[in-house]
Structure formats: structure tokens, C-alpha cells
Design an enzyme around this catalytic site. Structure first.
Site, PDB file in Angstrom:
ATOM      1  N   GLU A  23      29.447  38.353  50.879  1.00 45.75           N
ATOM      2  CA  GLU A  23      29.693  39.704  51.620  1.00 45.75           C
ATOM      3  C   GLU A  23      29.146  39.918  52.956  1.00 45.75           C
ATOM      4  OE1 GLU A  23      29.368  41.768  47.965  1.00 45.75           O
ATOM      5  OE2 GLU A  23      31.599  41.847  47.829  1.00 45.75           O
ATOM      6  N   GLU A  34      34.049  35.143  41.927  1.00 44.76           N
ATOM      7  CA  GLU A  34      33.405  36.240  41.060  1.00 44.76           C
ATOM      8  C   GLU A  34      34.825  36.587  40.471  1.00 44.76           C
ATOM      9  OE1 GLU A  34      31.088  39.369  42.849  1.00 44.76           O
ATOM     10  OE2 GLU A  34      30.137  37.908  44.175  1.00 44.76           O
TER      11      GLU A  34
HETATM   12  C1  GAL Z   1      30.509  41.711  44.195  1.00 42.06           C
HETATM   13  C2  GAL Z   1      29.276  41.138  44.831  1.00 42.06           C
HETATM   14  C3  GAL Z   1      28.273  40.917  43.883  1.00 42.06           C
HETATM   15  C4  GAL Z   1      28.363  42.345  42.823  1.00 42.06           C
HETATM   16  C5  GAL Z   1      29.445  42.539  42.338  1.00 42.06           C
HETATM   17  C6  GAL Z   1      29.645  43.735  41.604  1.00 42.06           C
HETATM   18  O1  GAL Z   1      31.282  42.405  45.176  1.00 42.06           O
HETATM   19  O2  GAL Z   1      29.521  40.096  45.565  1.00 42.06           O
HETATM   20  O3  GAL Z   1      26.981  40.723  44.277  1.00 42.06           O
HETATM   21  O4  GAL Z   1      27.935  43.251  43.592  1.00 42.06           O
HETATM   22  O5  GAL Z   1      30.545  42.677  43.288  1.00 42.06           O
HETATM   23  O6  GAL Z   1      28.712  43.896  40.527  1.00 42.06           O
END
Ligand code: GAL
Length: 975
Positions: A419, A495
Site C-alpha cells: 500500500e 489479502e
Molecule cells: C489492508 C492492509 C493491511 C491491513 C488490512 C486491514 O489494506 O494491507 O495492512 O490494514 O487492510 O486489516
């Protein structure tokens, strides 16, 4: 933004505000757990003092004669904020200081660390030595024996200094000044606690004449010939031996030999040794080849499916200062839960963790210590990754990661960071990495164009979008060339499935997509562990703290608790669910026909490591069991097998097969017998002969109605007792303490039902009794259940019938008005005496389940105390429902209690507080047991859980629509 002319020119920057990576350090090199050269660990108790700002103290403490005996003591590795000096602080994306790169605020907690040490008596008298820091957050200035060595930034990256000329046998004084904030902080905006300190090992390493400066192992595998090719780049003149392969070669030389390849499923390592004139370094070789071929991510020529998690380093007492046991525990727990991949979000982990990944077998995306997410809040103005002044720091970070970790076979991709938006600095990093290590892939998620990457990676894409990507039918990019390139890349979700609080829901559906579309090569659940910090209430009860609990002005609450493990590493129901969803052996079949199909879903391993068993159960009682002969199918193969003949029995009831795959022998991560996969196949049922019991008639007397074992209030129709057990009548209940996923993230564009339900007032429904009517055999209560300030309602009819010892409640619900949102739950709630604290049930268990998180719930007989049925989410919320319950019993130690049978099956929840109390609690100690009641929810329906605390909401099939419904329960007493 330019400065207006009458503004003062910017003041000179201090070294900790310097965008360059610092100075005085040695070039980075590979890390190895051991070498023949002596090492001295400086971990232990140091002297420490804290100043509120960076320039408040002079540096006289670095002088050898300085008396620091009055200072506090501090454990190194460690974070000072977790040792009584200052406080931790949590923000997700917002920088906790003004965004004015590279300037830092005046409030810049600065910790002076001091350690006096002697060299061991056998330390070589001559020769060079290095002083190595594995991790210091966020900027350090270092002196040895009064001489300044330099400064560095890059918190989770190693830094070394040449110190041989300064070392003396006794009384060395190491002084380290650590600033919490630096220019580097702008590059370290990961979603986690801000935890300054020297949090990883500090070592002095002797570097003999002729020592290994650096080593780069290249060990590839050719699956077409079954041979491995080895080349070890190190100083000319070095020798490498691999006894098991009979290989002896010079550094820089290539050798080829037949080998067993390394994979995460078969982590075959070969012991080797590199010898130079001055040093012997043990190496562990894993032969494997990573590539993108035909649009697929392959290892050793085969498509791999990543069943991953994102792992932050976290310990509830020690923060990011992890001990070796905790690291091993993480890898063991991952392996035990069928996880095969880890993304080291969002920085390179302690280097020993990667040794464990090599050894036990995990695919690793090693991510650079880089995130600039907070620039999002200012329209990405001044984003360091798009500002050439910062590029040397970015390249330094990339190099420190790659050089340190380049010899781990487990690392298959380098990730540029997380990010950071987009920018030229990222391209420069990718270019440097490819040049230095062409044998691994480059990952970065934040740039949809994929210009710098070898895989197309996204986060939290909803199922339907993943499906489109799988079909290569996603929204095209404006830039045709980049678009065509992206279309040829394999897809991963770096993620997905936000495991915050109760959830994540929808895992099964994601997994089906990964199995259906070859381009979709899996993903990494966010995230491995809740970062709740251990605290105690004044009366000594332990709980876990989250953002805001340390008085932070700016914080993001419990968003830091979104893991599959609770902070103390107890697996949450989400992890148990994930294990089931990603199990590497699929067992399905037709229990009635007596056939089952076994599919080996491993990418490499055959099934010879597993032993299979069957059991045949009726109503949850095992009637017969045995070993099940399953051939050692190779990866990807399937077999149709016959089940044994079911036992001959007179037993009537619900029959089922349970088939299990377990480890046949001990492994490095679990003992023989550990269950890897299972399935339940329903078998033909034999219904019991119907019992015709005489219907009881309702009787009215003294303001009461009695019907069978039930006693009711004649005015309200409420059940007040079942036999001699006082109960608070079952009545309609739709409320649940909203989960983090119900509440959703504020930035989510879709409807977020937690706030909608509250807005409608579903937590304060009013029950108006409209009629209490009896016939010869029934008691009927009609009521209207509705919140204030709206004309929405649920018309409810409770129809009671009974025999002498059984009381049956049939509930019918008809929504009135325009219900445009789903209901949280639909069922009845009743109160029973607090003494009924023990639960037995036949249905899904042992853990909680919800409509879209129920894969791991297996139908069997279970038994737990009411206390043990609670899932201790760090922020209390709805939890603990058991799925598909046929019957449940709640009893006192004496055996007295009640039994509830459902028609149809129901969701069973029992707790010592109401949903309202559960909702009001902010931390677990706020949940005080009611002295007199166990509250029981018997639900016909539950709304799904989804993943909306960061990802998509509940899939349509798991919505609990407000629609007419009928369901019933039969109550009887026990004991
Ligand atoms: C993503 C980020 C993570 C964490 C997650 C939400 O956008 O890469 O570090 O913040 O969201 O828990």
C-alpha cells in the site's frame, strides 16, 4: 506544495530526518544461523533512559567513562513502550504525526540504550568484527567505545558496522540512541502498533581473515530430468561440499546431480558447507525452480495453489520482539491447519523464521519494509515512492531484504512493500531486484497495471470479481499493452477474508473459485494473529488491549485485532474453519450407496503420509469403526472407493459415515494421528416407530395456565416453569451483538447491516401480547414484535401443545411492512437457572459456526460447559452459536435440567449474559456473568458473517431475509 515567499526557508534536517538510508554501515549480506566464526550475543539487560524529544539529551552517555548506573534497566531485544516507558500507539493508515515529509514532530521519544560487555576469553585476538542489528525501530545512532559508527533507518532490516578496530577484551561500551520517529517512519506506515526500540538481536561477529563476505546459493530443479543444478556464489577460492549428493565444487562453479526437489509439501533440504580460507558456513540447500509459465505460477513445473496467511510478527507481551519458540509455534500452527503459504506482511520477519519455513515447508512471499499508506489521506501528495529523493532509501530497503534472505528456498517471491500507491521508486526497486535475483518473482499489489510485477495481485476482491478474473473477463485496463500483459499473469489475493472478530465468512466460496479457475492461485487470509496487548484489570483479570486503550489521540480501535489466532495464539473458530476449507484431501461420496471418492489435492505430495479411517454412527454414537484402505494417490489423482458394509443393527435414527485422513507418522510439525482432512457422509436413516402419546390439555387456575410440564402466566402467555425448573419464557429474538463484520468498515460503499439494524431499533424491540387463547389441546399466544418509531413489525404466533412430559412450541413469524434489510437472527430466547451451566448437544461442533462459516462444524455429540462455549473475541460480539443442532441439554451438576429438540435443526447458543450486555462490553472483563440466568438462543436462522470489516459483505445465499417462517422446539425436563 511550494512555500509562499514570505515563509522561512526550511530548517536544516537532522540526521533522523534524512531521506537517505543513513551512513557508516557495511553492505548487506546473507544471514546464516551459524558459522565457524565466533559470535557474541548482546541480547540481555541494557541500561536505558527515555527523553521526550530527539535533541533533548547530549551524547556524553556514549563515552566509556559515563556513569549510567542510575538508569533503568531494559530487556533487549524489546520495545521500551512495553517495558514501562511511554506507551504503544495504534493507527491503521493515518500517520500519528503531521504529514510533512521528511520532518518529524518535536515530540519524538528517544531512548538511549547502553550496554557494557567483555569479549569471551577465547575471542580471537586479531581480525575484523561486525556489530549487527537485526531490527531497530525507527532510527538508530550507534557508538562503540566512544567512537560514533553511524546511523541507520529501516526498522525491520539488518544493519552492520565494522568494529574490529574498536573492540577490546574487556569493558566495551556500546551506546545506541533510538528515535521513535524519523524520515524512515514515512516509509513504515503499516497497520500495526508503533513500537520503538531495539526489538531484534544484537550480535558481534568475528570476521576472520579470509571469512565469507557474502554467499548466494542458486539451487534449481529441472522437473523434466529430475536433476538439481547448484552454483554457490561467494569469494573465489571457496569450496562447497554436499556430502549427501557426493558433490564437491568451487564457489562459482556449477554442478548437476539427481536430487529430490524442495517444495512446501516436501521440504527436502540438503546439508552443505561453504569453506573459505577463514570460515566454514553451514548451508541448507533446497532445489526448486519458480516460474510463470503459460500464465501460471509454477514451482518445479507444476501449478501451485497458495493456501496462505498474512503474518505480522506479534506477541501479546513482547510486541514484535519474537523468541524462537514463538516463531516455531507459528509455523507449526500454520502447518497443523493446512496452511502452505505465508506473506510476511509487511516487512521481512526475523531471519530465523525463514529457516523454519525452509525446514517445515511453507511458500513465502517476503515483503519489503515499506508502506506509505498515510499519504492516501493527502491525495498521495509527496508520496516517497514517487519522489526520486527517496529512491536510494527504497533501493537500500530492497537490497537489505534480498541480500539477507536470498538463500531461503521457501522464498518464492519478493514483494516491494504494501500500500504505497504507485511510483517510480517502486519500478526502481523491481528493476534492482530482478537484476540481482532473476530466479524469483516480484510481487506488489498496489498498482493495478502490474507494470512491475510477475503476478496480478489484489486484496479483498469480492467473489464475483475473482470469478471474472478467473475467466479472464475482468475490466480491461486503459493502457492496452499493460492490460494484455496483466491478462497473461497468474492471479493471487495477497489479502482476503478479513478475520476481524467473528469470521471471516465466505471462505468456502473463495476456495471453490481457486479450485475452478486455474489462473486463480489462491490467497492469503488477512491475517494470522490479533495484535491485542496483554493487560490486567485492577483486580488482576487478564485481557487484551487495542487502539485507544493507551490514551492515543488518534487511533483505529480494535481494527488491530483481525487475526485467525487470538493474541495468546489460541486458534479462533476462523482458523479451524480455514483448515477445513483448504484441506489438501477431498473426501466426498454417497453414504447410501456406500461409495466415496478421495481426491489428493496436494500439488506435489502423494498420500503415503496419511492413514485413513472410517466410522459409522447412529445419532452421534459410533457403532463400528476401522481403518480404511486408500491407495497412496499421487498429487492431483483421485480414486473411487467402496466403504465397508455398514454394521447390522436394530438401532433406529440418523446414520452417517465419518471418514478421516490422519498423519501416519510423526512429522516436524505434528505427531502421528494429527487429523488433516475429514468428511461426513449421511447414510440411510431408520426413523423410529412413532410414539403415540396422549395430548395434554391446558388448565387455568390462579392466574396460571398449565399444559403438560409447562406453567404459564395466564395474562401474558409467558412460560414461567418447565416442571420444577423456573424459566424466563422463550420469546422472539432477532438481535445479535453486532460483529465487526456486521458493522463493516466505514469506507465500505455497500450497506453495512450492523449500523442499519441499530438504526432500525432491532436491539430494542417491544413485544405486545395481543391474545392468549386456549383450546382443548393448545395454548396460543399472539404477539406483535416491533421497534419504536417505525411501522415495521413481526407478527408472531406461539402455539403450545404437550403430552404429560413434553412441551412443544411451534412459532410462526410473519413480517409486516417493508423490510428491506435482512434480520440478524430469527429465533427465541429463554432464560434458565444459572445452575444449568453444562451443555450437551447433538449437532454441529465442537466450535461455533454461522451460515457462511460452518464448514468445520461436524455433526456429533458434544459436551461443554456454558463458559467454554464462549468465543473470547478481543472486542466482545456475537459468538458461540452451534449449527445444525438436533437436540441440546442444559443441566446442573445434579443432572437436573432441560432438553430441547428442534424441528427442524436449530442454532444453539448459551451464555451467561444477554446479547445486550455482550454488545455493551468493550473488553472481555466487561462481561459479568448473570448470577441467576443462563441465556439460551434457539435460532431458526442466523444472518451470515461475511468479511465486511474490510472485504465484501455476506453472499446473497447467506442473507437472513425477513420472510414468513415456522419452526418448533420440544422441551422436556431432565433429572
Ligand atoms: C489492508 C492492509 C493491511 C491491513 C488490512 C486491514 O489494506 O494491507 O495492512 O490494514 O487492510 O486489516
Amino acid at each position: 506544495m511550494s512555500r509562499s515567499p514570505d515563509q522561512q526557508p526550511a530548517p536544516a534536517l537532522r540526521y533522523y530526518e534524512d531521506v537517505s538510508p543513513g551512513g557508516g554501515t557495511l553492505p548487506p549480506r546473507a544471514w546464516h544461523a551459524a558459522s565457524s566464526a565466533p559470535r557474541l550475543s548482546l541480547n540481555g539487560i541494557w541500561r536505558f533512559r527515555l527523553a521526550p524529544s530527539a535533541d533533548a539529551e547530549d551524547d556524553s552517555f556514549a563515552r566509556p567513562g559515563y556513569d549510567a548506573s542510575g538508569w533503568d534497566e531494559l530487556a533487549v531485544p524489546g520495545h521500551w513502550v512495553l517495558q514501562g516507558h511511554g506507551s504503544p500507539a495504534y493507527t491503521n493508515t493515518g500517520y500519528p504525526f503531521p504529514v510533512d515529509p521528511p520532518r518529524t514532530p518535536d515530540e519524538n521519544p528517544t531512548g538511549d540504550h547502553r550496554r557494557v560487555f567483555d569479549l569471551p576469553v577465547d575471542w580471537p585476538a586479531a581480525g575484523a568484527a561486525t556489530l549487527r542489528f537485526e531490527g531497530v525501530e525507527s532510527c538508530a545512532r550507534v557508538w562503540l567505545n566512544g567512537t560514533e559508527l553511524g546511523t541507520f533507518q529501516g526498522s525491520r532490516l539488518p544493519h552492520e558496522f565494522a568494529v574490529g578496530h574498536l573492540l577490546r577484551p574487556r569493558g566495551n561500551v556500546l551506546a545506541v540512541r533510538v528515535h521513535q520517529w524519523s524520515a524512515g517512519s514515512y516509509l513504515e506506515d503499516q497497520d500495526q502498533w508503533w513500537l520503538p526500540g531495539i526489538f531484534r538481536d544484537v550480535t558481534v561477529e568475528h570476521r576472520p581473515e579470509g571469512a565469507v563476505r557474502d554467499v548466494f546459493v542458486h539451487a534449481s530443479y529441472d522437473h523434466t530430468t529430475g536433476t538439481g543444478t547448484l552454483r554457490v556464489d561467494a569469494e573465489p577460492g571457496g569450496r562447497v561440499s554436499v556430502p549427501e549428493l557426493g558433490l564437491e565444487l568451487a564457489t562459482g562453479e556449477r554442478a548437476t546431480a539427481p536430487v529430490e526437489p524442495w517444495t512446501a509439501e516436501t521440504p527436502r533440504l540438503y546439508a552443505a558447507e561453504l569453506t573459505t580460507a577463514g570460515e566454514r558456513v553451514p548451508l541448507r540447500l533446497g532445489f526448486r525452480t519458480v516460474a510463470v509459465e503459460g500464465g501460471l505460477l509454477t514451482v518445479n513445473g507444476r501449478r501451485v495453489l497458495l493456501r496462505g496467511v498474512n503474518r505480522h510478527e506479534f506477541h501479546p507481551e513482547r510486541g514484535r520482539a519474537l523468541d524462537p519458540e514463538t516463531m516455531r509455534r507459528d509455523v507449526e500452527l500454520m502447518k497443523q491447519h493446512n496452511i502452505n503459504a505465508v506473506r510476511t506482511s509487511h516487512y521481512p520477519p526475523h531471519p530465523a523464521f525463514l529457516d523454519l519455513c525452509d525446514e517445515l515447508g511453507l511458500w513465502v512471499i517476503d515483503e519489503c519494509d515499506l508502506e506509505t499508506h498515510g499519504f492516501h489521506a493527502v491525495g498521495w501528495r509527496g508520496n516517497p515512492v514517487d519522489d526520486d529523493r527517496w529512491t536510494p532509501a527504497l533501493l537500500d530497503r530492497a537490497a537489505r531484504m534480498v541480500e539477507r534472505d536470498k538463500n531461503h528456498p521457501s522464498v518464492i517471491m519478493w514483494s516491494l512493500g504494501n500500500e504505497c500507491g504507485t511510483g517510480r521508486g517502486l519500478t526502481a526497486m523491481a528493476r534492482w531486484i530482478r537484476e540481482r535475483d532473476p530466479d524469483r518473482l516480484v510481487h506488489y499489489e498496489g498498482d493495478l497495471s502490474c507494470r512491475d510485477t510477475d503476478v496480478y495481485s489484489r486484496m479483498y476482491a469480492p467473489h464475483e470479481e475473482v470469478e471474472r478474473i478467473g475467466r479472464r473477463a475482468e475490466t480491461p485496463l486503459l493502457d492496452r499493452e499493460l492490460g494484455e500483459r496483466r491478462d497473461r499473469l497468474p492471479f493471487i489475493l495477497c489479502e482476503y477474508a478479513h478475520a476481524m472478530g467473528n469470521g471471516p465468512g465466505g471462505l468456502t466460496e473463495y476456495q471453490r473459485l481457486f479450485e475452478t479457475h486455474e489462473r486463480c492461485q489462491g490467497g492469503f487470509v488477512w491475517e494470522w494473529i490479533d495484535h491485542g496487548l496483554a493487560r490486567r484489570t485492577p483486580d488482576g483479570r487478564r485481557y487484551f488491549a487495542y487502539g485507544g486503550d493507551f490514551g492515543e489521540e488518534l487511533h483505529d480501535g480494535n481494527f488491530v485485532c483481525d487475526g485467525l489466532l487470538f493474541p495468546d495464539r489460541t486458534p479462533s473458530p476462523g482458523l479451524v474453519e480455514y483448515k477445513k476449507v483448504i484441506e489438501p484431501v477431498l473426501i466426498e461420496g454417497d453414504g447410501a450407496a456406500g461409495t466415496a471418492r478421495v481426491v489428493n489435492r496436494h500439488d506435489f505430495a502423494d498420500l503415503s503420509g496419511l492413514a485413513f479411517t472410517w466410522s459409522y454412527e447412529v445419532d452421534g454414537e459410533t457403532l463400528a469403526a476401522g481403518e480404511w484402505e486408500v491407495p497412496p494417490l499421487s498429487a492431483g489423482a483421485a480414486a473411487d472407493l467402496k466403504l465397508p458394509d455398514p454394521p447390522v443393527t436394530e438401532r433406529t435414527g440418523e446414520a452417517q459415515w465419518t471418514l478421516r485422513a490422519r498423519l501416519a507418522s510423526d512429522t516436524a510439525w505434528a505427531a502421528a494421528g494429527h487429523e488433516v482432512a475429514w468428511a461426513r457422509l449421511p447414510a440411510p436413516n431408520r426413523p423410529p416407530a412413532p410414539v403415540i402419546a396422549a395430548a395434554a390439555a391446558p388448565r387455568r387456575a390462579d392466574g396460571r395456565i398449565t399444559l403438560g410440564p409447562g406453567a404459564f402466566d395466564a395474562a401474558t402467555g409467558a412460560l414461567t416453569a418447565l416442571g420444577d425448573l423456573p424459566v424466563t419464557g422463550p420469546r422472539l429474538d432477532v438481535w445479535r451483538a453486532p460483529t465487526d463484520n456486521d458493522n463493516g468498515a466505514p469506507w465500505q460503499p455497500e450497506e453495512r447491516y450492523g449500523p442499519i439494524w441499530r438504526g432500525l431499533g432491532l436491539h430494542r424491540m417491544r413485544h405486545r401480547v395481543d391474545a392468549v387463547e386456549t383450546t382443548d389441546t393448545t395454548l396460543t399466544v399472539r404477539s406483535r414484535v416491533a421497534p419504536a418509531a417505525t411501522d415495521l413489525a413481526l407478527a408472531v404466533r406461539y402455539r403450545w401443545t404437550a403430552t404429560a412430559d413434553r412441551l412443544r412450541l411451534a412459532v410462526s413469524v410473519v413480517p409486516e411492512g417493508d423490510w428491506s434489510c435482512p434480520l440478524p437472527r430469527l429465533g427465541v430466547r429463554l432464560g434458565v437457572p444459572a445452575s444449568c451451566g453444562h451443555a450437551r448437544w447433538y449437532g454441529g461442533g465442537p466450535g461455533e459456526a454461522y451460515p457462511d462459516t460452518r464448514a468445520a462444524a461436524r455433526v456429533a455429540r458434544w459436551e461443554l460447559s456454558v463458559d467454554a462455549m464462549q468465543t473470547p473475541y478481543v472486542r466482545p460480539q456475537e459468538n458461540g452459536a452451534r449449527a445444525d443442532v438436533r437436540w441440546a441439554e442444559l443441566t446442573e451438576p445434579s443432572g437436573r435440567g432441560l432438553r430441547i429438540e428442534g424441528q427442524p435443526v436449530f442454532w444453539f447458543t448459551a451464555r451467561r449474559w444477554t446479547s445486550e450486555r455482550l454488545e455493551a462490553a468493550e473488553h472481555t472483563p466487561d462481561l459479568l456473568p448473570s448470577p441467576d440466568t443462563v441465556w439460551v438462543n434457539l435460532d431458526h436462522g442466523q444472518h451470515g458473517i461475511g468479511s465486511q470489516s474490510c472485504g465484501p459483505g455476506v453472499l446473497p445465499e447467506y442473507r437472513l431475509e425477513a420472510a414468513p417462517a415456522e419452526f418448533s422446539f420440544t422441551f422436556s425436563t431432565l433429572g
